[in-house]
Design an enzyme around this catalytic site. Structure first.
Site, mmCIF file in Angstrom:
data_model
loop_
_atom_site.group_PDB
_atom_site.id
_atom_site.type_symbol
_atom_site.label_atom_id
_atom_site.label_comp_id
_atom_site.label_asym_id
_atom_site.label_seq_id
_atom_site.Cartn_x
_atom_site.Cartn_y
_atom_site.Cartn_z
ATOM 1 N N HIS A 1 0.859 -1.193 0.000
ATOM 2 C CA HIS A 1 0.000 0.000 0.000
ATOM 3 C C HIS A 1 0.889 1.234 0.000
ATOM 4 C CE1 HIS A 1 0.844 0.419 4.287
ATOM 5 N NE2 HIS A 1 0.354 -0.774 4.534
ATOM 6 N N HIS B 1 3.867 1.568 2.395
ATOM 7 C CA HIS B 1 5.107 0.864 2.034
ATOM 8 C C HIS B 1 5.827 1.607 0.906
ATOM 9 C CE1 HIS B 1 2.463 -2.722 3.201
ATOM 10 N NE2 HIS B 1 3.342 -2.616 4.179
ATOM 11 N N CYS C 1 3.924 -9.421 20.905
ATOM 12 C CA CYS C 1 2.918 -8.997 19.917
ATOM 13 C C CYS C 1 3.300 -9.603 18.573
ATOM 14 C CB CYS C 1 2.830 -7.473 19.805
ATOM 15 S SG CYS C 1 1.798 -6.999 18.384
ATOM 16 N N CYS D 1 3.865 -7.055 15.668
ATOM 17 C CA CYS D 1 5.178 -6.398 15.639
ATOM 18 C C CYS D 1 6.299 -7.417 15.578
ATOM 19 C CB CYS D 1 5.423 -5.580 16.904
ATOM 20 S SG CYS D 1 4.276 -4.256 17.169
ATOM 21 N N CYS E 1 -0.787 -4.149 22.789
ATOM 22 C CA CYS E 1 0.381 -3.633 22.076
ATOM 23 C C CYS E 1 0.121 -2.165 21.726
ATOM 24 C CB CYS E 1 0.585 -4.457 20.813
ATOM 25 S SG CYS E 1 1.524 -3.574 19.571
ATOM 26 N N HIS F 1 -0.485 -1.983 17.699
ATOM 27 C CA HIS F 1 -1.610 -2.689 17.086
ATOM 28 C C HIS F 1 -2.900 -2.616 17.906
ATOM 29 C CE1 HIS F 1 1.777 -4.297 14.807
ATOM 30 N NE2 HIS F 1 0.900 -4.425 13.836
ATOM 31 N N LYS G 1 -2.523 5.637 11.036
ATOM 32 C CA LYS G 1 -1.717 4.866 10.105
ATOM 33 C C LYS G 1 -2.664 4.033 9.228
ATOM 34 C CE LYS G 1 2.323 1.925 10.187
ATOM 35 N NZ LYS G 1 2.921 0.779 10.816
ATOM 36 N N LYS H 1 -5.936 -2.116 7.479
ATOM 37 C CA LYS H 1 -6.853 -2.998 6.776
ATOM 38 C C LYS H 1 -8.268 -2.793 7.310
ATOM 39 C CE LYS H 1 -4.633 -6.965 5.629
ATOM 40 N NZ LYS H 1 -4.106 -8.267 5.955
HETATM 41 O O1 ME8 Z 1 8.351 -3.616 9.681
HETATM 42 N N1 ME8 Z 1 3.502 5.317 6.637
HETATM 43 O O2 ME8 Z 1 7.719 -4.596 7.719
HETATM 44 P P1 ME8 Z 1 6.343 -3.863 7.424
HETATM 45 C C1 ME8 Z 1 4.827 5.230 6.535
HETATM 46 N N2 ME8 Z 1 9.514 -6.427 7.921
HETATM 47 N N3 ME8 Z 1 5.487 4.077 6.533
HETATM 48 C C2 ME8 Z 1 4.759 2.955 6.625
HETATM 49 C C3 ME8 Z 1 3.358 2.955 6.715
HETATM 50 C C4 ME8 Z 1 2.725 4.212 6.723
HETATM 51 N N4 ME8 Z 1 1.419 4.332 6.816
HETATM 52 N N5 ME8 Z 1 2.942 1.674 6.798
HETATM 53 C C5 ME8 Z 1 4.056 0.900 6.754
HETATM 54 C C6 ME8 Z 1 8.500 -4.433 8.804
HETATM 55 N N6 ME8 Z 1 5.129 1.673 6.650
HETATM 56 C C7 ME8 Z 1 9.714 -5.328 8.799
HETATM 57 C C8 ME8 Z 1 10.928 -4.507 8.405
HETATM 58 S S1 ME8 Z 1 13.503 -4.300 7.844
HETATM 59 C C9 ME8 Z 1 14.861 -5.222 8.119
HETATM 60 C C10 ME8 Z 1 12.196 -5.287 8.384
HETATM 61 C C11 ME8 Z 1 6.531 1.282 6.687
HETATM 62 O O3 ME8 Z 1 5.900 -4.432 6.120
HETATM 63 C C12 ME8 Z 1 6.892 0.921 8.139
HETATM 64 O O4 ME8 Z 1 7.115 2.070 8.851
HETATM 65 O O5 ME8 Z 1 5.435 -3.949 8.582
HETATM 66 C C13 ME8 Z 1 8.125 0.133 7.929
HETATM 67 O O6 ME8 Z 1 9.240 1.003 7.901
HETATM 68 C C14 ME8 Z 1 7.940 -0.451 6.539
HETATM 69 O O7 ME8 Z 1 6.790 0.127 5.966
HETATM 70 C C15 ME8 Z 1 7.820 -1.947 6.562
HETATM 71 O O8 ME8 Z 1 6.715 -2.347 7.281
#
Ligand code: ME8
Length: 501
Positions: free
Chosen positions: A18, A21, A126, A129, A143, A146, A292, A295
């Site tokens: 989304h 990401h 959690c 996380c 958490c 979440h 944030k 879903k």
């Molecule tokens: O945390 N605004 O994965 P993830 C800004 N796998 N950034 C966002 C966001 C939003 N609304 N939603 C998600 C993980 N992100 C781990 C990382 S790295 C070695 C492992 C950003 O899929 C979130 O802040 O939950 C995070 O930096 C990234 O998407 C990955 O989120």
């Protein structure tokens, strides 16, 4: 040759891509593109994080094996990045055998250096996380991120002796490695509160990388995930390349994963005998209605939903220009339209089409050369200097604003000099329009990290050979290189104006 290594977080494959990401991904992409323009040997890594309880449970819920779940979702991320023109040099998946090997070697090095020991762990976990919380961290048992109950878990674990790294971490943070400064203070705060040793392995699940000296255990997903940055830089395949890249490593992350990247990860690197990252750039959240994307709130907009209205460059420009890095920003469709119309349609697109039209009307369509003494020359140099500083400081909005300042000033310059009132085919008209074309040449190169497709269209429309992203900086910035002589034809509007409905 100077190197530049930039990474995004690797995304969990339980969730579809989304715009949250895409936020960090577009920023990292633009930074990679800028550094390629600067002639640096650039490596850009993104990918997917495919182990852990969260993925195992998502797979179960979907009636898939964890690897099937990972295959499906990882390819959705790859498709999303393709439609955003993301130029990664490597897309890593943590289920790759090469990555497993690197994780095992890396953590073995930490162990051989005396930083891993066995113990028992219990705590509030959690799954969302993939992290343990203390009683104090929880909000009424939930958490804090979440807002769901954390589970009580107890198990035999291997521990990383994080508590021994307070001093080197403090030094690393104080050296300015974390941007922006507010996020560095936050990381320093975590270190100053005192660091406990952390559990890095699990026996309760098996979807992960096996601990090489004890195959009852798999590494806890976060430790395997962080090491992707080392795998991605070619640690296993090309040591010499790895060392060159690692010396200039830049991570882009969201603020929710600051603790892992700004405390645990540098300490793990030091424990394994590597340098900590050169720079960690922390973004805020993209919010909808103050929250944030989620879903349950039906706010997980897919990038394609916006690309269809704004085009890929309208999308990229908005998120690079309107985001103040480090702070949260509220997404607004209306604001996105305003930004597109003001900067792309009315400023950049309008200048290009205005100049080409005038060349047709006043000079029979043949492009003139720039005036070496033009007042625009100084403005162009300033725009380059500010853009360069902006990208170096991880502030894309400042970098792009400096380019748009130049474009606005050039539009104003045409308003003041009124070339349409001057004599056809005169030297004066040639000097004014040649200088405006030279600004367009320079600005188009400077805008190309954001506007991948449209910069090429405008480049062609002003009769330039080759491609803006193939130019070499800083040489390409010297005033006066617009060659003139091309026959210019009125192009189709590159940025058609958008209406609010
Ligand atoms: O945390 N605004 O994965 P993830 C800004 N796998 N950034 C966002 C966001 C939003 N609304 N939603 C998600 C993980 N992100 C781990 C990382 S790295 C070695 C492992 C950003 O899929 C979130 O802040 O939950 C995070 O930096 C990234 O998407 C990955 O989120």
């Amino acid at each position: 040759m100077e190197t530049f290594y930039v990474t995004t977080p690797i995304y969990y494959v339980n969730d579809v891509p989304h715009i949250g990401h895409a936020y960090a991904t577009v920023i990292a992409d633009a930074m990679a593109r800028w550094n390629r323009l600067m002639g640096r040997d650039t490596m850009f890594l993104t990918g997917t994080d495919e182990h852990g309880l969260k993925i195992q449970r998502a797979a179960e819920a979907n009636g898939l094996t964890p690897l099937e779940q990972a295959d499906v979702t990882s390819s959705r991320f790859q498709e999303a990045w393709k439609s955003l023109n993301i130029s990664e040099d490597r897309f890593i998946r943590t289920t790759e055998p090469e990555h497993h090997k690197v994780v095992q070697e890396f953590i073995l090095r930490m162990k051989e250096n005396g930083y891993i020991e066995k113990g028992t762990y219990s705590g509030h976990y959690c799954v969302g996380c993939e992290a343990y919380y203390t009683e104090d961290d929880l909000v009424e048992g939930n958490c804090p991120t979440h807002e769901k109950p954390a589970e009580w878990l107890e198990e035999d674990n291997y521990f990383f002796k994080l508590s021994e790294f307070e001093k080197p971490l403090r030094e690393w943070i104080e050296s300015g490695a974390i941007q922006p400064a507010g996020k560095a203070s936050e990381a320093l705060g975590i270190v100053e509160q005192g660091l406990d040793d952390v559990s890095i392995s699990r026996t309760s699940i098996d979807w992960g990388v096996k601990v090489p000296w004890d195959d009852e255990h798999v590494f806890y997903v976060w430790y395997d995930a962080l090491i992707n940055y080392v795998t991605g830089a070619g640690y296993a395949s090309d040591t010499e390349k790895f060392e060159r890249l690692w010396a200039n490593s830049h991570h882009v992350i969201g603020k929710d994963i600051l603790r892992f990247h700004c405390v645990y990860w540098p300490a793990m690197l030091i424990a394994a005998g590597f340098e900590p990252p050169k720079q960690v750039n922390v973004t805020g959240f993209l919010l909808i209605g103050g929250k944030k994307l989620s879903k349950t709130g039906l706010t997980q907009i897919h990038p394609d939903d916006l690309i269809k209205d704004f085009g890929v460059d309208g999308y990229r420009y908005h998120f690079l220009r309107d985001v103040s890095i480090g702070a949260d920003s509220e997404f607004s469709y209306e604001h996105m339209i305003e930004r597109y119309n003001a900067d792309l349609a009315n400023t950049y697109g309008n200048l290009a089409s205005r100049v080409v039209t005038l060349v047709g009307k006043k000079l029979g369509g043949t492009a003139p050369v720039p005036d070496p003494e033009s007042p625009l020359a100084k403005l162009a140099t300033e725009a380059y200097e500010k853009a360069s500083e902006g990208w170096t400081n991880f502030t894309p909005s400042i970098a792009l604003d400096s380019v748009w300042h130049l474009l606005r000033e050039t539009n104003a310059y045409l308003g003041e000099t009124e070339p349409w009132k001057l004599e056809d085919n005169s030297d004066e008209v040639g000097a004014i329009l040649g200088s405006a074309l030279e600004v367009l040449r320079i600005a188009t190169i400077l805008a190309s990290p954001a506007l991948v497709e449209s910069s090429k269209q405008i480049w062609e429309a002003i009769g330039m050979p080759g491609s803006p992203d193939a130019q070499v900086m800083p040489d390409a910035m010297a005033w006066g290189q617009y060659p003139g002589g091309a026959e210019l034809a009125q192009p189709k509007p590159v940025f058609p104006r958008l209406k609010a409905e």
